[in-house]
Design a protein around this motif. Structure first.
Motif, PDB file in Angstrom:
ATOM      1  N   THR A 120      24.131  -0.490  18.763  1.00 20.90           N
ATOM      2  CA  THR A 120      24.756   0.672  18.122  1.00 20.90           C
ATOM      3  C   THR A 120      23.756   1.759  17.746  1.00 20.90           C
ATOM      4  OG1 THR A 120      24.532  -0.270  15.899  1.00 20.90           O
ATOM      5  CG2 THR A 120      26.553  -0.804  17.137  1.00 20.90           C
ATOM      6  N   ASN A 121      22.449   1.451  17.857  1.00 24.44           N
ATOM      7  CA  ASN A 121      21.379   2.382  17.511  1.00 24.44           C
ATOM      8  C   ASN A 121      21.374   2.746  16.022  1.00 24.44           C
ATOM      9  OD1 ASN A 121      19.085   3.763  18.316  1.00 24.44           O
ATOM     10  ND2 ASN A 121      20.196   5.679  18.608  1.00 24.44           N
ATOM     11  N   GLU A 122      21.834   1.835  15.171  1.00 27.86           N
ATOM     12  CA  GLU A 122      21.880   2.080  13.732  1.00 27.86           C
ATOM     13  C   GLU A 122      20.797   1.261  13.025  1.00 27.86           C
ATOM     14  OE1 GLU A 122      26.403   2.892  12.532  1.00 27.86           O
ATOM     15  OE2 GLU A 122      26.055   0.907  13.405  1.00 27.86           O
ATOM     16  N   VAL A 123      20.189   1.845  11.994  1.00 29.59           N
ATOM     17  CA  VAL A 123      19.233   1.124  11.160  1.00 29.59           C
ATOM     18  C   VAL A 123      20.019   0.268  10.190  1.00 29.59           C
ATOM     19  CG1 VAL A 123      17.364   1.324   9.479  1.00 29.59           C
ATOM     20  CG2 VAL A 123      17.491   2.920  11.394  1.00 29.59           C
ATOM     21  N   ILE A 124      19.716  -1.022  10.176  1.00 23.76           N
ATOM     22  CA  ILE A 124      20.449  -1.978   9.346  1.00 23.76           C
ATOM     23  C   ILE A 124      19.733  -2.245   8.029  1.00 23.76           C
ATOM     24  CG2 ILE A 124      21.216  -4.374   9.230  1.00 23.76           C
ATOM     25  CD1 ILE A 124      21.479  -4.236  12.290  1.00 23.76           C
ATOM     26  N   MET A 125      18.405  -2.348   8.100  1.00 22.97           N
ATOM     27  CA  MET A 125      17.647  -2.733   6.923  1.00 22.97           C
ATOM     28  C   MET A 125      16.265  -2.100   6.974  1.00 22.97           C
ATOM     29  SD  MET A 125      16.689  -6.652   5.726  1.00 22.97           S
ATOM     30  CE  MET A 125      18.204  -7.238   6.442  1.00 22.97           C
ATOM     31  N   VAL A 126      15.738  -1.753   5.800  1.00 18.92           N
ATOM     32  CA  VAL A 126      14.378  -1.237   5.677  1.00 18.92           C
ATOM     33  C   VAL A 126      13.666  -2.105   4.642  1.00 18.92           C
ATOM     34  CG1 VAL A 126      12.930   0.732   5.037  1.00 18.92           C
ATOM     35  CG2 VAL A 126      15.100   1.116   6.229  1.00 18.92           C
ATOM     36  N   ILE A 127      12.495  -2.632   5.035  1.00 21.51           N
ATOM     37  CA  ILE A 127      11.711  -3.481   4.143  1.00 21.51           C
ATOM     38  C   ILE A 127      10.321  -2.866   4.003  1.00 21.51           C
ATOM     39  CG2 ILE A 127      10.738  -5.783   3.759  1.00 21.51           C
ATOM     40  CD1 ILE A 127      12.929  -6.861   5.639  1.00 21.51           C
ATOM     41  N   GLU A 128       9.886  -2.682   2.756  1.00 20.29           N
ATOM     42  CA  GLU A 128       8.555  -2.152   2.469  1.00 20.29           C
ATOM     43  C   GLU A 128       7.775  -3.188   1.683  1.00 20.29           C
ATOM     44  OE1 GLU A 128       8.345   2.158   1.199  1.00 20.29           O
ATOM     45  OE2 GLU A 128      10.449   1.698   0.808  1.00 20.29           O
ATOM     46  N   ASN A 129       6.497  -3.306   1.999  1.00 25.49           N
ATOM     47  CA  ASN A 129       5.639  -4.231   1.269  1.00 25.49           C
ATOM     48  C   ASN A 129       4.197  -3.786   1.430  1.00 25.49           C
ATOM     49  OD1 ASN A 129       5.103  -6.566  -0.285  1.00 25.49           O
ATOM     50  ND2 ASN A 129       4.626  -7.723   1.549  1.00 25.49           N
ATOM     51  N   GLY A 130       3.442  -3.889   0.369  1.00 21.42           N
ATOM     52  CA  GLY A 130       2.023  -3.581   0.421  1.00 21.42           C
ATOM     53  C   GLY A 130       1.214  -4.865   0.419  1.00 21.42           C
ATOM     54  N   GLY A 131       0.063  -4.839   1.064  1.00 25.99           N
ATOM     55  CA  GLY A 131      -0.810  -6.001   1.072  1.00 25.99           C
ATOM     56  C   GLY A 131      -1.955  -5.810   2.045  1.00 25.99           C
ATOM     57  N   TRP A 132      -2.767  -6.843   2.145  1.00 30.52           N
ATOM     58  CA  TRP A 132      -3.948  -6.804   3.001  1.00 30.52           C
ATOM     59  C   TRP A 132      -3.606  -7.165   4.442  1.00 30.52           C
ATOM     60  CZ3 TRP A 132      -7.929  -4.385   1.125  1.00 30.52           C
ATOM     61  CH2 TRP A 132      -8.156  -4.376  -0.248  1.00 30.52           C
ATOM     62  N   THR A 133      -4.370  -6.611   5.374  1.00 27.16           N
ATOM     63  CA  THR A 133      -4.197  -6.936   6.791  1.00 27.16           C
ATOM     64  C   THR A 133      -4.930  -8.228   7.151  1.00 27.16           C
ATOM     65  OG1 THR A 133      -6.116  -5.584   7.387  1.00 27.16           O
ATOM     66  CG2 THR A 133      -3.935  -4.527   7.454  1.00 27.16           C
ATOM     67  N   GLY A 134      -5.692  -8.758   6.232  1.00 27.35           N
ATOM     68  CA  GLY A 134      -6.438 -10.005   6.394  1.00 27.35           C
ATOM     69  C   GLY A 134      -7.013 -10.385   5.046  1.00 27.35           C
ATOM     70  N   PRO A 135      -7.761 -11.465   4.983  1.00 28.14           N
ATOM     71  CA  PRO A 135      -8.326 -11.874   3.695  1.00 28.14           C
ATOM     72  C   PRO A 135      -9.294 -10.825   3.144  1.00 28.14           C
ATOM     73  CG  PRO A 135      -8.830 -13.476   5.426  1.00 28.14           C
ATOM     74  CD  PRO A 135      -8.117 -12.353   6.068  1.00 28.14           C
ATOM     75  N   CYS A 136      -9.268 -10.643   1.833  1.00 26.56           N
ATOM     76  CA  CYS A 136     -10.193  -9.735   1.166  1.00 26.56           C
ATOM     77  C   CYS A 136     -10.972 -10.538   0.132  1.00 26.56           C
ATOM     78  CB  CYS A 136      -9.458  -8.588   0.493  1.00 26.56           C
ATOM     79  SG  CYS A 136     -10.578  -7.421  -0.319  1.00 26.56           S
ATOM     80  N   THR A 137     -12.254 -10.362   0.137  1.00 23.68           N
ATOM     81  CA  THR A 137     -13.146 -11.126  -0.723  1.00 23.68           C
ATOM     82  C   THR A 137     -12.776 -11.023  -2.196  1.00 23.68           C
ATOM     83  OG1 THR A 137     -14.883 -10.601   0.854  1.00 23.68           O
ATOM     84  CG2 THR A 137     -15.578 -11.511  -1.250  1.00 23.68           C
ATOM     85  N   PHE A 138     -12.423  -9.841  -2.650  1.00 24.70           N
ATOM     86  CA  PHE A 138     -12.233  -9.604  -4.073  1.00 24.70           C
ATOM     87  C   PHE A 138     -10.781  -9.656  -4.532  1.00 24.70           C
ATOM     88  CE2 PHE A 138     -15.962  -7.112  -2.679  1.00 24.70           C
ATOM     89  CZ  PHE A 138     -16.929  -7.873  -3.314  1.00 24.70           C
ATOM     90  N   ASP A 139      -9.857  -9.793  -3.635  1.00 19.93           N
ATOM     91  CA  ASP A 139      -8.437  -9.736  -4.002  1.00 19.93           C
ATOM     92  C   ASP A 139      -7.687 -10.829  -3.256  1.00 19.93           C
ATOM     93  OD1 ASP A 139      -5.855  -9.019  -4.719  1.00 19.93           O
ATOM     94  OD2 ASP A 139      -6.097  -6.914  -4.208  1.00 19.93           O
ATOM     95  N   THR A 140      -6.881 -11.583  -3.960  1.00 20.35           N
ATOM     96  CA  THR A 140      -6.153 -12.698  -3.354  1.00 20.35           C
ATOM     97  C   THR A 140      -4.689 -12.355  -3.094  1.00 20.35           C
ATOM     98  OG1 THR A 140      -5.684 -13.612  -5.551  1.00 20.35           O
ATOM     99  CG2 THR A 140      -7.664 -14.411  -4.405  1.00 20.35           C
ATOM    100  N   ARG A 141      -4.374 -11.080  -3.046  1.00 22.27           N
ATOM    101  CA  ARG A 141      -3.000 -10.658  -2.765  1.00 22.27           C
ATOM    102  C   ARG A 141      -2.530 -11.203  -1.425  1.00 22.27           C
ATOM    103  NH1 ARG A 141      -2.257  -4.528  -4.291  1.00 22.27           N
ATOM    104  NH2 ARG A 141      -4.394  -4.999  -4.763  1.00 22.27           N
ATOM    105  N   ASP A 142      -1.231 -11.398  -1.275  1.00 22.31           N
ATOM    106  CA  ASP A 142      -0.670 -11.934  -0.030  1.00 22.31           C
ATOM    107  C   ASP A 142      -0.909 -10.994   1.148  1.00 22.31           C
ATOM    108  OD1 ASP A 142       0.282 -14.195  -1.270  1.00 22.31           O
ATOM    109  OD2 ASP A 142       2.276 -13.365  -1.615  1.00 22.31           O
ATOM    110  N   ASP A 143      -0.896 -11.592   2.320  1.00 19.67           N
ATOM    111  CA  ASP A 143      -0.976 -10.858   3.573  1.00 19.67           C
ATOM    112  C   ASP A 143       0.291 -10.015   3.713  1.00 19.67           C
ATOM    113  OD1 ASP A 143      -0.153 -10.816   6.589  1.00 19.67           O
ATOM    114  OD2 ASP A 143      -2.320 -11.186   6.581  1.00 19.67           O
ATOM    115  N   VAL A 144       0.150  -8.751   4.066  1.00 18.03           N
ATOM    116  CA  VAL A 144       1.293  -7.842   4.155  1.00 18.03           C
ATOM    117  C   VAL A 144       2.303  -8.312   5.198  1.00 18.03           C
ATOM    118  CG1 VAL A 144       0.178  -6.255   5.792  1.00 18.03           C
ATOM    119  CG2 VAL A 144       1.982  -5.418   4.306  1.00 18.03           C
ATOM    120  N   PHE A 145       1.831  -8.883   6.300  1.00 15.15           N
ATOM    121  CA  PHE A 145       2.726  -9.291   7.378  1.00 15.15           C
ATOM    122  C   PHE A 145       3.540 -10.523   6.985  1.00 15.15           C
ATOM    123  CE2 PHE A 145      -1.111  -7.310   9.122  1.00 15.15           C
ATOM    124  CZ  PHE A 145      -0.534  -6.142   9.579  1.00 15.15           C
ATOM    125  N   ASP A 146       2.914 -11.458   6.285  1.00 21.05           N
ATOM    126  CA  ASP A 146       3.638 -12.633   5.796  1.00 21.05           C
ATOM    127  C   ASP A 146       4.722 -12.217   4.810  1.00 21.05           C
ATOM    128  OD1 ASP A 146       2.111 -14.330   7.348  1.00 21.05           O
ATOM    129  OD2 ASP A 146       0.722 -14.838   5.718  1.00 21.05           O
TER     130      ASP A 146
END
Length: 159
Positions: free
Chosen positions: A122-148
């Motif tokens: 149908t070419n319609e947008v059903i859902m939009v999900i936004e999340n911030g995070g690291w693209t890989g491990p960061c030495t000083f921050d244990t925040r979750d991976d953005v993709f996970d």
């Protein structure tokens, strides 16, 4: 060191470590009832592989190409023959990202990631999900991976 200098240094370290990434936000624009967990990445970014792996870990089958079959219809007296590419999946994911910060200890980046889930029929947008995070491990921050985080949110909201 004076108390004011100590406070300033602690505030600066906190700002550098935490960054300002977007918290998880899910906007479901319309109800949908998917038959399976097959999706296709509609656009291409440098993070396709990481997003594909995160989605696969949550049970999604992520196809590499939006179409793998050409269809040619025969026209009759009133119609003209048509040719089109048949969609390989019903739902497509468009991924956008915006860099917010860099990790001081390695090459990871703090990004705001956005997934748009679209119905390819149908070419319609059903859902939009936004999340911030690291693209890989960061030495000083244990925040979750953005993709996970994005994959988990999509999985939890997949009807």
């Amino acid at each position: 060191m004076t108390a004011l200098k100590t406070y300033f240094v602690l505030a600066l370290i906190t700002l550098l470590v935490t960054g300002c990434a977007t918290p998880l936000n899910v906007e479901q624009l319309q109800e949908f009832r998917p038959e399976n967990r097959v999706v296709v990445l509609v656009n291409s970014t440098r993070y396709d592989t990481k997003l594909r792996v995160a989605l696969a870990k949550k049970g999604f089958k992520v196809l590499k190409f939006a179409s793998n079959q050409s269809v040619i219809t025969e026209g009759n007296a009133d119609e003209i023959a048509r040719s089109y590419n048949e969609a390989a999946a019903r739902y497509g994911i468009t991924f956008y990202h915006f860099q917010v910060d860099r990790c001081l200890g390695n090459s990871s980046k703090l990004i705001d990631g956005v997934i748009e889930l679209s119905d390819l029929k149908t070419n319609e947008v059903i859902m939009v999900i936004e999340n911030g995070g690291w693209t890989g491990p960061c030495t000083f921050d244990t925040r979750d991976d953005v993709f996970d985080g994005l994959a988990k949110a999509l999985s939890e909201n997949w009807s």
